[in-house]
Design a protein around this motif. Sequence first.
Motif, PDB file in Angstrom:
ATOM      1  N   GLY A 108       0.794  -1.213   0.000  1.00 43.26           N
ATOM      2  CA  GLY A 108       0.000   0.000   0.000  1.00 43.26           C
ATOM      3  C   GLY A 108       0.828   1.265   0.000  1.00 43.26           C
ATOM      4  O   GLY A 108       0.411   2.271   0.549  1.00 43.26           O
ATOM      5  N   ASP A 109       2.017   1.224  -0.613  1.00 41.51           N
ATOM      6  CA  ASP A 109       2.897   2.389  -0.601  1.00 41.51           C
ATOM      7  C   ASP A 109       2.791   3.221  -1.871  1.00 41.51           C
ATOM      8  O   ASP A 109       3.658   4.025  -2.171  1.00 41.51           O
ATOM      9  N   THR A 110       1.741   3.031  -2.665  1.00 40.05           N
ATOM     10  CA  THR A 110       1.559   3.807  -3.879  1.00 40.05           C
ATOM     11  C   THR A 110       1.348   5.280  -3.531  1.00 40.05           C
ATOM     12  O   THR A 110       0.593   5.609  -2.622  1.00 40.05           O
ATOM     13  N   GLY A 111       2.004   6.173  -4.278  1.00 43.98           N
ATOM     14  CA  GLY A 111       1.846   7.599  -4.008  1.00 43.98           C
ATOM     15  C   GLY A 111       2.510   8.006  -2.709  1.00 43.98           C
ATOM     16  O   GLY A 111       3.391   7.326  -2.182  1.00 43.98           O
ATOM     17  N   ARG A 112       2.044   9.119  -2.169  1.00 41.60           N
ATOM     18  CA  ARG A 112       2.615   9.661  -0.936  1.00 41.60           C
ATOM     19  C   ARG A 112       1.496   9.922   0.065  1.00 41.60           C
ATOM     20  O   ARG A 112       0.561  10.672  -0.219  1.00 41.60           O
ATOM     21  N   LEU A 113       1.568   9.298   1.218  1.00 38.44           N
ATOM     22  CA  LEU A 113       0.546   9.449   2.240  1.00 38.44           C
ATOM     23  C   LEU A 113       0.753  10.771   2.969  1.00 38.44           C
ATOM     24  O   LEU A 113       1.807  11.010   3.557  1.00 38.44           O
ATOM     25  N   LEU A 114      -0.241  11.643   2.939  1.00 38.07           N
ATOM     26  CA  LEU A 114      -0.154  12.960   3.561  1.00 38.07           C
ATOM     27  C   LEU A 114      -0.739  12.928   4.972  1.00 38.07           C
ATOM     28  O   LEU A 114      -1.512  12.042   5.322  1.00 38.07           O
ATOM     29  N   THR A 115      -0.379  13.921   5.762  1.00 41.21           N
ATOM     30  CA  THR A 115      -0.957  14.027   7.101  1.00 41.21           C
ATOM     31  C   THR A 115      -2.368  14.600   7.045  1.00 41.21           C
ATOM     32  O   THR A 115      -3.169  14.365   7.943  1.00 41.21           O
ATOM     33  N   ALA A 116      -2.679  15.372   5.986  1.00 43.67           N
ATOM     34  CA  ALA A 116      -4.009  15.954   5.839  1.00 43.67           C
ATOM     35  C   ALA A 116      -5.020  14.864   5.501  1.00 43.67           C
ATOM     36  O   ALA A 116      -4.665  13.797   4.989  1.00 43.67           O
ATOM     37  N   ASP A 117      -6.317  15.146   5.796  1.00 43.48           N
ATOM     38  CA  ASP A 117      -7.354  14.184   5.451  1.00 43.48           C
ATOM     39  C   ASP A 117      -8.412  14.838   4.569  1.00 43.48           C
ATOM     40  O   ASP A 117      -8.312  16.003   4.215  1.00 43.48           O
ATOM     41  N   ASP A 118      -9.430  14.080   4.234  1.00 40.21           N
ATOM     42  CA  ASP A 118     -10.460  14.539   3.297  1.00 40.21           C
ATOM     43  C   ASP A 118     -11.567  15.330   3.974  1.00 40.21           C
ATOM     44  O   ASP A 118     -12.565  15.681   3.357  1.00 40.21           O
ATOM     45  N   GLY A 119     -11.434  15.598   5.260  1.00 43.85           N
ATOM     46  CA  GLY A 119     -12.468  16.304   6.005  1.00 43.85           C
ATOM     47  C   GLY A 119     -13.368  15.377   6.801  1.00 43.85           C
ATOM     48  O   GLY A 119     -14.163  15.829   7.618  1.00 43.85           O
ATOM     49  N   SER A 120     -13.228  14.060   6.550  1.00 45.54           N
ATOM     50  CA  SER A 120     -14.032  13.099   7.301  1.00 45.54           C
ATOM     51  C   SER A 120     -13.165  12.015   7.939  1.00 45.54           C
ATOM     52  O   SER A 120     -13.668  10.964   8.315  1.00 45.54           O
ATOM     53  N   GLY A 121     -11.850  12.286   8.045  1.00 48.47           N
ATOM     54  CA  GLY A 121     -10.960  11.379   8.754  1.00 48.47           C
ATOM     55  C   GLY A 121     -10.152  10.438   7.886  1.00 48.47           C
ATOM     56  O   GLY A 121      -9.317   9.692   8.415  1.00 48.47           O
TER      57      GLY A 121
END
Length: 281
Positions: free
Chosen positions: A52-65
Amino acid sequence: MRRFCRRPGAARPVVTAVTVLTAGALVFGAGACGGRATTHHRPGTSHEQADGDTGRLLTADDGSGNRLREVDAEGAPAVTVTVRRDSEDGWNVRLSVRNFRFTPDSVGGAALPGRGHARLFLDGRPLARVYGSWYHLPDSLVRGAGGGTGLTAGLYADDHTAWAVNGAPVRAGASLAASSAKPAPGTTRSEEPRPDTDLEITVSRGRVSPAPGRTEVEKGGTVRLRVRSDRADSLHVHGYDKEARLPAGRTVTLTFTADRSGLFEVETHESELLLTQLVVR
């Protein structure tokens, strides 16, 4: 008669060796994928994808967690959404996607490129999870969510992270209001032509709802923005030089033709809030 007795353990050298080899195989097998046992890899899937390491995981979320998983703009997943009033109940929602396919059989698994599911939001509130291009949205579900007209669709990976580009979730919006009323039998409705892209956005206490995302727009299509702010401000569509005043507590409508290709930001001037990004192709 002379009897021979074997020493304890002397008759089991082969068994002991097999045991050691078996233990070693287990240890090295667990470490082959980074020191932990793995479940399975799909054919043609790399370790990176399976983890599951595709792309870059950000600390921000979509507004719903749900955290954002950022990928490059080129070849990124994209979605457009259209709604049509159903003759019996609710609305029929169609999601058109690019660089993406729905994978309901692997929800909860790893984040693989261009795969996953969609989620629907009503005026920024989570509404439903979608596993295909079509979804029937009943009136009861809209009422149960507190009502509203601003429908937004976002794309998510199988691990429930939200696909994102340039820090913004991949989303598109449509309005239920344009097709909310059922015409009486034998009558027709006289109304202005329905815009190709209809976005309804609310600004309250410095927060934008639904959360800012990217909306795909076909070049030459009509875009209608309906924005309501709890404080006096102004609306600006960059690149098209379209502006409108936003009196506090009132919904303002701005309609224009998207006759230029590119990426255009829609924002408020005084509070400098990003409302959405229009991708015109």
